[in-house]
Design a protein around this motif. Sequence first.
Motif, PDB file in Angstrom:
ATOM      1  N   ALA A 160      67.322   8.681  51.571  1.00  0.00           N
ATOM      2  CA  ALA A 160      68.693   8.171  51.496  1.00  0.00           C
ATOM      3  C   ALA A 160      68.861   7.258  50.285  1.00  0.00           C
ATOM      4  CB  ALA A 160      69.031   7.423  52.782  1.00  0.00           C
ATOM      5  N   ARG A 161      67.841   6.472  49.981  1.00  0.00           N
ATOM      6  CA  ARG A 161      67.919   5.582  48.824  1.00  0.00           C
ATOM      7  C   ARG A 161      67.976   6.373  47.517  1.00  0.00           C
ATOM      8  NH1 ARG A 161      64.770   3.350  45.095  1.00  0.00           N
ATOM      9  NH2 ARG A 161      62.874   4.372  45.796  1.00  0.00           N
ATOM     10  N   VAL A 162      67.177   7.424  47.437  1.00  0.00           N
ATOM     11  CA  VAL A 162      67.111   8.200  46.203  1.00  0.00           C
ATOM     12  C   VAL A 162      68.293   9.159  46.067  1.00  0.00           C
ATOM     13  CG1 VAL A 162      65.753   9.926  44.957  1.00  0.00           C
ATOM     14  CG2 VAL A 162      64.601   8.025  46.065  1.00  0.00           C
ATOM     15  N   ARG A 163      68.628   9.847  47.154  1.00  0.00           N
ATOM     16  CA  ARG A 163      69.661  10.889  47.102  1.00  0.00           C
ATOM     17  C   ARG A 163      71.020  10.444  47.591  1.00  0.00           C
ATOM     18  NH1 ARG A 163      67.961  16.936  48.044  1.00  0.00           N
ATOM     19  NH2 ARG A 163      70.193  16.952  48.373  1.00  0.00           N
ATOM     20  N   GLY A 164      71.050   9.341  48.308  1.00  0.00           N
ATOM     21  CA  GLY A 164      72.309   8.902  48.890  1.00  0.00           C
ATOM     22  C   GLY A 164      72.605   9.573  50.218  1.00  0.00           C
ATOM     23  N   GLU A 165      71.685  10.403  50.690  1.00  0.00           N
ATOM     24  CA  GLU A 165      71.845  11.081  51.976  1.00  0.00           C
ATOM     25  C   GLU A 165      70.461  11.393  52.534  1.00  0.00           C
ATOM     26  OE1 GLU A 165      73.123  15.170  51.873  1.00  0.00           O
ATOM     27  OE2 GLU A 165      72.580  15.349  49.760  1.00  0.00           O
ATOM     28  N   ALA A 166      70.402  11.544  53.842  1.00  0.00           N
ATOM     29  CA  ALA A 166      69.142  11.919  54.497  1.00  0.00           C
ATOM     30  C   ALA A 166      69.465  12.537  55.843  1.00  0.00           C
ATOM     31  CB  ALA A 166      68.235  10.710  54.674  1.00  0.00           C
ATOM     32  N   SER A 167      68.637  13.482  56.250  1.00  0.00           N
ATOM     33  CA  SER A 167      68.802  14.109  57.555  1.00  0.00           C
ATOM     34  C   SER A 167      67.663  13.658  58.462  1.00  0.00           C
ATOM     35  CB  SER A 167      68.754  15.641  57.431  1.00  0.00           C
ATOM     36  OG  SER A 167      69.794  16.099  56.600  1.00  0.00           O
ATOM     37  N   PRO A 168      67.985  13.169  59.660  1.00  0.00           N
ATOM     38  CA  PRO A 168      66.900  12.806  60.574  1.00  0.00           C
ATOM     39  C   PRO A 168      66.149  14.046  61.029  1.00  0.00           C
ATOM     40  CG  PRO A 168      69.016  12.693  61.689  1.00  0.00           C
ATOM     41  CD  PRO A 168      69.304  12.966  60.250  1.00  0.00           C
ATOM     42  N   LEU A 169      64.868  13.880  61.293  1.00  0.00           N
ATOM     43  CA  LEU A 169      64.074  15.011  61.782  1.00  0.00           C
ATOM     44  C   LEU A 169      64.325  15.183  63.275  1.00  0.00           C
ATOM     45  CD1 LEU A 169      62.679  14.319  59.069  1.00  0.00           C
ATOM     46  CD2 LEU A 169      60.534  14.985  60.130  1.00  0.00           C
ATOM     47  N   ASP A 170      64.473  16.439  63.707  1.00  0.00           N
ATOM     48  CA  ASP A 170      64.657  16.674  65.140  1.00  0.00           C
ATOM     49  C   ASP A 170      63.305  16.546  65.844  1.00  0.00           C
ATOM     50  OD1 ASP A 170      63.215  19.115  64.924  1.00  0.00           O
ATOM     51  OD2 ASP A 170      65.051  20.224  64.508  1.00  0.00           O
ATOM     52  N   ASN A 171      63.334  16.551  67.163  1.00  0.00           N
ATOM     53  CA  ASN A 171      62.114  16.315  67.939  1.00  0.00           C
ATOM     54  C   ASN A 171      61.038  17.368  67.686  1.00  0.00           C
ATOM     55  OD1 ASN A 171      63.089  13.971  69.045  1.00  0.00           O
ATOM     56  ND2 ASN A 171      63.908  14.960  70.871  1.00  0.00           N
ATOM     57  N   GLN A 172      61.451  18.625  67.480  1.00  0.00           N
ATOM     58  CA  GLN A 172      60.458  19.673  67.231  1.00  0.00           C
ATOM     59  C   GLN A 172      59.777  19.472  65.885  1.00  0.00           C
ATOM     60  OE1 GLN A 172      62.379  23.489  67.772  1.00  0.00           O
ATOM     61  NE2 GLN A 172      61.709  23.575  69.917  1.00  0.00           N
ATOM     62  N   SER A 173      60.546  19.121  64.876  1.00  0.00           N
ATOM     63  CA  SER A 173      59.961  18.852  63.559  1.00  0.00           C
ATOM     64  C   SER A 173      59.018  17.665  63.628  1.00  0.00           C
ATOM     65  CB  SER A 173      61.057  18.592  62.527  1.00  0.00           C
ATOM     66  OG  SER A 173      61.822  19.750  62.291  1.00  0.00           O
ATOM     67  N   LYS A 174      59.439  16.617  64.345  1.00  0.00           N
ATOM     68  CA  LYS A 174      58.578  15.442  64.503  1.00  0.00           C
ATOM     69  C   LYS A 174      57.274  15.808  65.206  1.00  0.00           C
ATOM     70  CE  LYS A 174      62.038  11.748  64.679  1.00  0.00           C
ATOM     71  NZ  LYS A 174      62.636  10.678  65.518  1.00  0.00           N
ATOM     72  N   ALA A 175      57.379  16.639  66.232  1.00  0.00           N
ATOM     73  CA  ALA A 175      56.177  17.024  66.986  1.00  0.00           C
ATOM     74  C   ALA A 175      55.228  17.834  66.111  1.00  0.00           C
ATOM     75  CB  ALA A 175      56.564  17.820  68.226  1.00  0.00           C
ATOM     76  N   ARG A 176      55.765  18.768  65.314  1.00  0.00           N
ATOM     77  CA  ARG A 176      54.911  19.563  64.419  1.00  0.00           C
ATOM     78  C   ARG A 176      54.248  18.671  63.374  1.00  0.00           C
ATOM     79  NH1 ARG A 176      59.600  22.855  64.585  1.00  0.00           N
ATOM     80  NH2 ARG A 176      59.316  24.689  65.910  1.00  0.00           N
ATOM     81  N   LEU A 177      55.024  17.767  62.827  1.00  0.00           N
ATOM     82  CA  LEU A 177      54.493  16.855  61.821  1.00  0.00           C
ATOM     83  C   LEU A 177      53.415  15.961  62.430  1.00  0.00           C
ATOM     84  CD1 LEU A 177      54.859  16.105  58.851  1.00  0.00           C
ATOM     85  CD2 LEU A 177      56.592  14.446  59.566  1.00  0.00           C
ATOM     86  N   ALA A 178      53.654  15.467  63.641  1.00  0.00           N
ATOM     87  CA  ALA A 178      52.670  14.618  64.317  1.00  0.00           C
ATOM     88  C   ALA A 178      51.363  15.370  64.550  1.00  0.00           C
ATOM     89  CB  ALA A 178      53.236  14.114  65.646  1.00  0.00           C
ATOM     90  N   ALA A 179      51.467  16.646  64.907  1.00  0.00           N
ATOM     91  CA  ALA A 179      50.269  17.451  65.143  1.00  0.00           C
ATOM     92  C   ALA A 179      49.461  17.611  63.858  1.00  0.00           C
ATOM     93  CB  ALA A 179      50.646  18.816  65.711  1.00  0.00           C
ATOM     94  N   VAL A 180      50.143  17.858  62.748  1.00  0.00           N
ATOM     95  CA  VAL A 180      49.441  18.017  61.467  1.00  0.00           C
ATOM     96  C   VAL A 180      48.811  16.695  61.036  1.00  0.00           C
ATOM     97  CG1 VAL A 180      49.710  18.610  59.032  1.00  0.00           C
ATOM     98  CG2 VAL A 180      50.922  19.925  60.761  1.00  0.00           C
ATOM     99  N   MET A 181      49.513  15.605  61.260  1.00  0.00           N
ATOM    100  CA  MET A 181      48.973  14.296  60.894  1.00  0.00           C
ATOM    101  C   MET A 181      47.721  13.988  61.712  1.00  0.00           C
ATOM    102  SD  MET A 181      52.577  12.233  60.432  1.00  0.00           S
ATOM    103  CE  MET A 181      51.994  10.752  59.600  1.00  0.00           C
ATOM    104  N   ALA A 182      47.753  14.310  62.998  1.00  0.00           N
ATOM    105  CA  ALA A 182      46.582  14.092  63.855  1.00  0.00           C
ATOM    106  C   ALA A 182      45.408  14.955  63.401  1.00  0.00           C
ATOM    107  CB  ALA A 182      46.940  14.394  65.307  1.00  0.00           C
ATOM    108  N   MET A 183      45.693  16.199  63.006  1.00  0.00           N
ATOM    109  CA  MET A 183      44.628  17.078  62.520  1.00  0.00           C
ATOM    110  C   MET A 183      44.022  16.559  61.227  1.00  0.00           C
ATOM    111  SD  MET A 183      45.695  21.014  63.433  1.00  0.00           S
ATOM    112  CE  MET A 183      47.153  21.036  62.418  1.00  0.00           C
ATOM    113  N   LEU A 184      44.871  16.017  60.350  1.00  0.00           N
ATOM    114  CA  LEU A 184      44.361  15.466  59.089  1.00  0.00           C
ATOM    115  C   LEU A 184      43.424  14.292  59.365  1.00  0.00           C
ATOM    116  CD1 LEU A 184      44.381  15.259  55.968  1.00  0.00           C
ATOM    117  CD2 LEU A 184      46.288  13.673  56.222  1.00  0.00           C
ATOM    118  N   ILE A 185      43.848  13.386  60.226  1.00  0.00           N
ATOM    119  CA  ILE A 185      43.003  12.234  60.564  1.00  0.00           C
ATOM    120  C   ILE A 185      41.657  12.710  61.100  1.00  0.00           C
ATOM    121  CG2 ILE A 185      42.746  10.251  62.109  1.00  0.00           C
ATOM    122  CD1 ILE A 185      45.848   9.969  61.967  1.00  0.00           C
ATOM    123  N   SER A 186      41.698  13.628  62.044  1.00  0.00           N
ATOM    124  CA  SER A 186      40.472  14.125  62.659  1.00  0.00           C
ATOM    125  C   SER A 186      39.569  14.808  61.639  1.00  0.00           C
ATOM    126  CB  SER A 186      40.818  15.095  63.788  1.00  0.00           C
ATOM    127  OG  SER A 186      39.661  15.625  64.369  1.00  0.00           O
TER     128      SER A 186
END
Length: 200
Positions: A160-186
Amino acid sequence: MPKKQLSAAQGIEAACILFSINTDAEGMVRLAHSAQLPSLYLEGTGAICFCSEWRAFTHAVVTAGLMQYAPNSVLMGYLRQTGNLLQNAAQAQPLSQTKPVNQEPLPTSGSGSAGKPDGLPSGLEAFVDGPFAQYMPLLAQSEQSQCPELFCQRLAVETARVRGEASPLDNQSKARLAAVMAMLISAVWDKLEQYEILAD
């Protein structure tokens, strides 16, 4: 089975490789698509914001892993490579010719500072004091489950700061992203645990 021994220099090199292979520009774009992020984050400045945030998270993951599995001298040696790692990542980024706002060129370790009192160039200082500093306490205190929420909040605010707009991530996108982040940590921490990294 005995762990493979690495010298301090090899340990630092291994950590840098872990950062580089997990922040490959094409891989980050595929990650954004597979998480089904809003189109805003799949190209142009939105994608640059996503990749920048992912690099900060990955750098914190590798650093937290070294805190657990490597001597302090190796940890500090890796942290001294931060400017080089970010410079190399920026040069390899094919997403856009547009630089993110406030993203200054980062000198290599052989270059002089940009005049900051602590010797850090301002782009590097913003990275270290900004996103990297926010992920580190969570990872160091075994609160990594909070990283995805922080990631999504920071991504929306920065875009939002750079573009002046931003879209919130929906719950499914957040869940997929969380899974990838957990896999990276592991994956990163498991890899570092396989080595006995020696001090200087």
